[in-house]
Every structure is written in C-alpha cells, then in structure tokens.
Scaffold this motif. Structure first.
Motif, PDB file in Angstrom:
ATOM      1  N   ARG A   1       0.806  -1.080  -0.133  1.00 47.13           N
ATOM      2  CA  ARG A   1      -0.068   0.059  -0.070  1.00 47.13           C
ATOM      3  C   ARG A   1       0.786   1.316  -0.028  1.00 47.13           C
ATOM      4  O   ARG A   1       2.023   1.399   0.766  1.00 47.13           O
ATOM      5  CB  ARG A   1      -0.882   0.092   1.188  1.00 47.13           C
ATOM      6  CG  ARG A   1      -2.043  -0.831   1.104  1.00 47.13           C
ATOM      7  CD  ARG A   1      -3.168  -0.305   0.519  1.00 47.13           C
ATOM      8  NE  ARG A   1      -4.054  -1.261   0.272  1.00 47.13           N
ATOM      9  CZ  ARG A   1      -5.099  -1.325  -0.793  1.00 47.13           C
ATOM     10  NH1 ARG A   1      -4.899  -0.352  -1.662  1.00 47.13           N
ATOM     11  NH2 ARG A   1      -5.761  -2.383  -0.933  1.00 47.13           N
ATOM     12  N   VAL A   2       0.432   2.401  -0.778  1.00 44.76           N
ATOM     13  CA  VAL A   2       1.270   3.350  -0.884  1.00 44.76           C
ATOM     14  C   VAL A   2       1.087   4.229   0.396  1.00 44.76           C
ATOM     15  O   VAL A   2      -0.146   4.585   0.806  1.00 44.76           O
ATOM     16  CB  VAL A   2       0.875   4.056  -2.204  1.00 44.76           C
ATOM     17  CG1 VAL A   2       1.823   5.478  -2.183  1.00 44.76           C
ATOM     18  CG2 VAL A   2       1.120   3.417  -3.241  1.00 44.76           C
ATOM     19  N   VAL A   3       2.089   4.659   1.151  1.00 41.63           N
ATOM     20  CA  VAL A   3       1.913   5.346   2.339  1.00 41.63           C
ATOM     21  C   VAL A   3       2.598   6.759   2.139  1.00 41.63           C
ATOM     22  O   VAL A   3       2.266   7.785   3.075  1.00 41.63           O
ATOM     23  CB  VAL A   3       2.517   4.911   3.795  1.00 41.63           C
ATOM     24  CG1 VAL A   3       1.743   3.348   3.985  1.00 41.63           C
ATOM     25  CG2 VAL A   3       3.820   4.501   3.417  1.00 41.63           C
ATOM     26  N   HIS A   4       3.104   7.022   1.326  1.00 41.78           N
ATOM     27  CA  HIS A   4       3.903   8.472   0.666  1.00 41.78           C
ATOM     28  C   HIS A   4       4.032   8.254  -0.680  1.00 41.78           C
ATOM     29  O   HIS A   4       4.694   7.403  -1.154  1.00 41.78           O
ATOM     30  CB  HIS A   4       5.261   8.687   1.642  1.00 41.78           C
ATOM     31  CG  HIS A   4       5.842   9.797   1.196  1.00 41.78           C
ATOM     32  ND1 HIS A   4       5.437  11.036   1.436  1.00 41.78           N
ATOM     33  CD2 HIS A   4       6.858   9.952   0.597  1.00 41.78           C
ATOM     34  CE1 HIS A   4       6.208  12.164   1.040  1.00 41.78           C
ATOM     35  NE2 HIS A   4       7.043  11.133   0.349  1.00 41.78           N
ATOM     36  N   ALA A   5       3.618   9.444  -1.363  1.00 42.84           N
ATOM     37  CA  ALA A   5       3.928   9.583  -2.733  1.00 42.84           C
ATOM     38  C   ALA A   5       4.184  11.150  -2.931  1.00 42.84           C
ATOM     39  O   ALA A   5       3.474  11.970  -2.653  1.00 42.84           O
ATOM     40  CB  ALA A   5       2.650   9.108  -3.558  1.00 42.84           C
ATOM     41  N   GLU A   6       5.398  11.424  -3.668  1.00 46.29           N
ATOM     42  CA  GLU A   6       5.903  12.709  -3.663  1.00 46.29           C
ATOM     43  C   GLU A   6       6.248  12.784  -5.149  1.00 46.29           C
ATOM     44  O   GLU A   6       7.202  12.106  -5.733  1.00 46.29           O
ATOM     45  CB  GLU A   6       7.077  13.283  -3.182  1.00 46.29           C
ATOM     46  CG  GLU A   6       7.622  14.605  -3.142  1.00 46.29           C
ATOM     47  CD  GLU A   6       8.737  15.055  -2.310  1.00 46.29           C
ATOM     48  OE1 GLU A   6       9.249  16.185  -2.594  1.00 46.29           O
ATOM     49  OE2 GLU A   6       9.332  13.906  -1.893  1.00 46.29           O
ATOM     50  N   TYR A   7       5.789  13.559  -5.983  1.00 45.81           N
ATOM     51  CA  TYR A   7       6.153  13.876  -7.312  1.00 45.81           C
ATOM     52  C   TYR A   7       6.881  15.349  -7.424  1.00 45.81           C
ATOM     53  O   TYR A   7       6.222  16.080  -6.954  1.00 45.81           O
ATOM     54  CB  TYR A   7       5.029  13.984  -8.389  1.00 45.81           C
ATOM     55  CG  TYR A   7       4.549  12.530  -8.630  1.00 45.81           C
ATOM     56  CD1 TYR A   7       4.616  11.830  -9.614  1.00 45.81           C
ATOM     57  CD2 TYR A   7       3.534  12.003  -7.807  1.00 45.81           C
ATOM     58  CE1 TYR A   7       3.816  10.606  -9.997  1.00 45.81           C
ATOM     59  CE2 TYR A   7       2.824  10.815  -7.966  1.00 45.81           C
ATOM     60  CZ  TYR A   7       2.924  10.270  -9.233  1.00 45.81           C
ATOM     61  OH  TYR A   7       2.417   8.837  -9.210  1.00 45.81           O
ATOM     62  N   VAL A   8       7.832  15.331  -7.447  1.00 45.83           N
ATOM     63  CA  VAL A   8       8.980  16.636  -7.036  1.00 45.83           C
ATOM     64  C   VAL A   8       8.442  17.450  -8.253  1.00 45.83           C
ATOM     65  O   VAL A   8       8.576  17.431  -9.663  1.00 45.83           O
ATOM     66  CB  VAL A   8      10.571  16.304  -7.193  1.00 45.83           C
ATOM     67  CG1 VAL A   8      10.844  17.687  -6.905  1.00 45.83           C
ATOM     68  CG2 VAL A   8      10.808  15.398  -5.871  1.00 45.83           C
ATOM     69  N   GLY A   9       7.856  18.638  -8.065  1.00 43.73           N
ATOM     70  CA  GLY A   9       7.473  19.675  -9.088  1.00 43.73           C
ATOM     71  C   GLY A   9       8.530  19.903  -9.965  1.00 43.73           C
ATOM     72  O   GLY A   9       7.988  20.387 -11.075  1.00 43.73           O
ATOM     73  N   GLU A  10       9.612  20.397  -9.664  1.00 41.05           N
ATOM     74  CA  GLU A  10      10.743  20.752 -10.722  1.00 41.05           C
ATOM     75  C   GLU A  10      11.809  19.585 -10.379  1.00 41.05           C
ATOM     76  O   GLU A  10      11.994  19.395  -9.552  1.00 41.05           O
ATOM     77  CB  GLU A  10      11.346  21.965  -9.922  1.00 41.05           C
ATOM     78  CG  GLU A  10      12.641  22.558 -10.711  1.00 41.05           C
ATOM     79  CD  GLU A  10      12.658  22.581 -12.413  1.00 41.05           C
ATOM     80  OE1 GLU A  10      13.504  21.875 -12.927  1.00 41.05           O
ATOM     81  OE2 GLU A  10      11.840  23.145 -12.887  1.00 41.05           O
ATOM     82  N   VAL A  11      11.887  19.034 -11.778  1.00 37.10           N
ATOM     83  CA  VAL A  11      12.704  18.012 -11.828  1.00 37.10           C
ATOM     84  C   VAL A  11      14.180  18.037 -11.371  1.00 37.10           C
ATOM     85  O   VAL A  11      14.783  17.065 -10.681  1.00 37.10           O
ATOM     86  CB  VAL A  11      12.875  17.566 -13.349  1.00 37.10           C
ATOM     87  CG1 VAL A  11      13.641  16.138 -13.340  1.00 37.10           C
ATOM     88  CG2 VAL A  11      11.497  16.978 -13.823  1.00 37.10           C
TER      89      VAL A  11
END
Length: 166
Positions: free
Chosen positions: A139-149
């Motif tokens: 199960r995903v407990v944390h997801a971060e898509y960084v806004g600026e690569v």
C-alpha cells in the motif's frame, strides 16, 4: 494529474498518478545483471522507491546516496532506485561511488514502472523525480512527485513514513 517542470519548462507525465492509500501497481524492471525484477520480489518488506531521471547527474547521485545512507538502519526496508539508465551505467556508477549494495533498477526496456506510477516524462523519455514509500502489503503510504525535476525530494518525510511503517 501532477504538473512538473524541467528547468522551468512544463513537461507532460505519462501514466496513472499513484496516491497515498492506493495498492501499488506491479512492474517489471531489470537489475544490474539484466534479470527481470518485479514488485513481488520485495513482498513483505517496506519499500522506499527513489525515482530519478539519470543516476550520473548531480541531484540524482545525491538522492541515491542520501536515501541509502539515511535508510540503511531501517528494519525490514529496501531502497530501490529506479531510472531509465542502462543497467551497465547503473552498475558503473555504484562501483565508482563505492556503493556496491545499492539496489538500482532500470526501466529502460519498456517503461513498465514509469507508466504504472505516472512518472514518464513524455518529452524526454526519462522518469521524473519522485519518491514512493510502500508498506509491507504494497500500500502506498507516501507519494511525492517533485514539482521541478532538478530539485531534491523531501528526504525527511519519506524516511519518517518508512520508519512509521516498519
């Protein structure tokens, strides 16, 4: 869908965005020995998945090193670094950096991971910078898509989520 930029230029992500609470999608990537690896290979473990565009760049190199140093003391936790770099390049980086135990996985063949987690940058055919923490039940407990690569992820939050999940 998450919006990201690369050096200030808007980019398009391909795939389905993964959110906290989701069952983590399966994927098939290659290890340094060119053998297929899937999510189920790590069943029963907490997983920190560190996603980078290319291991041989400054921020990506620092991210790989930092997660492996910070999380090495965590119980029942694996750190997986995934990029589209060829397995040979990943192995060379690990050897050069003196980090032979880092688990690097390549999504270069068919972008299985990238599309399943919504991290493929369409314009560059690279993976965007992201971090996912999965519990032992995937199960995903944390997801971060960084806004600026080109920016660093939030290391502290990811490590804290992994510790809370152990």
């Amino acid at each position: 869908m998450t919006k990201i930029t690369f050096m200030g230029t808007p980019m398009t992500l391909i795939g389905k965005e993964v959110k906290v609470g989701d069952k983590a999608p399966d994927f098939t990537v290659l290890n340094q020995g060119l053998e297929p690896v899937t999510l189920s290979d790590y069943d029963g473990k907490v997983k920190i998945i560190s996603v980078i565009p290319s291991i041989d760049t400054g921020v990506c190199s620092q991210q790989t090193r930092k997660f492996n140093e910070e999380a090495s003391s965590l119980e029942n936790t694996v750190i997986l670094t995934i990029s589209v770099d060829l397995p040979f390049a990943q192995k060379k980086w690990c050897d050069t950096e003196g980090l032979p135990n880092v688990t690097t996985l390549s999504d270069h063949r068919d972008l299985s991971f990238g599309e399943a987690y919504g991290v493929v940058i369409e314009e560059l055919r690279l993976l965007t910078r992201a971090v996912f923490v999965l519990n032992s039940d995937n199960r995903v407990v944390h997801a971060e898509y960084v806004g600026e690569v080109t920016d660093h992820p939030d290391y502290e939050t990811a490590i804290t989520k992994a510790k809370e999940t152990e």
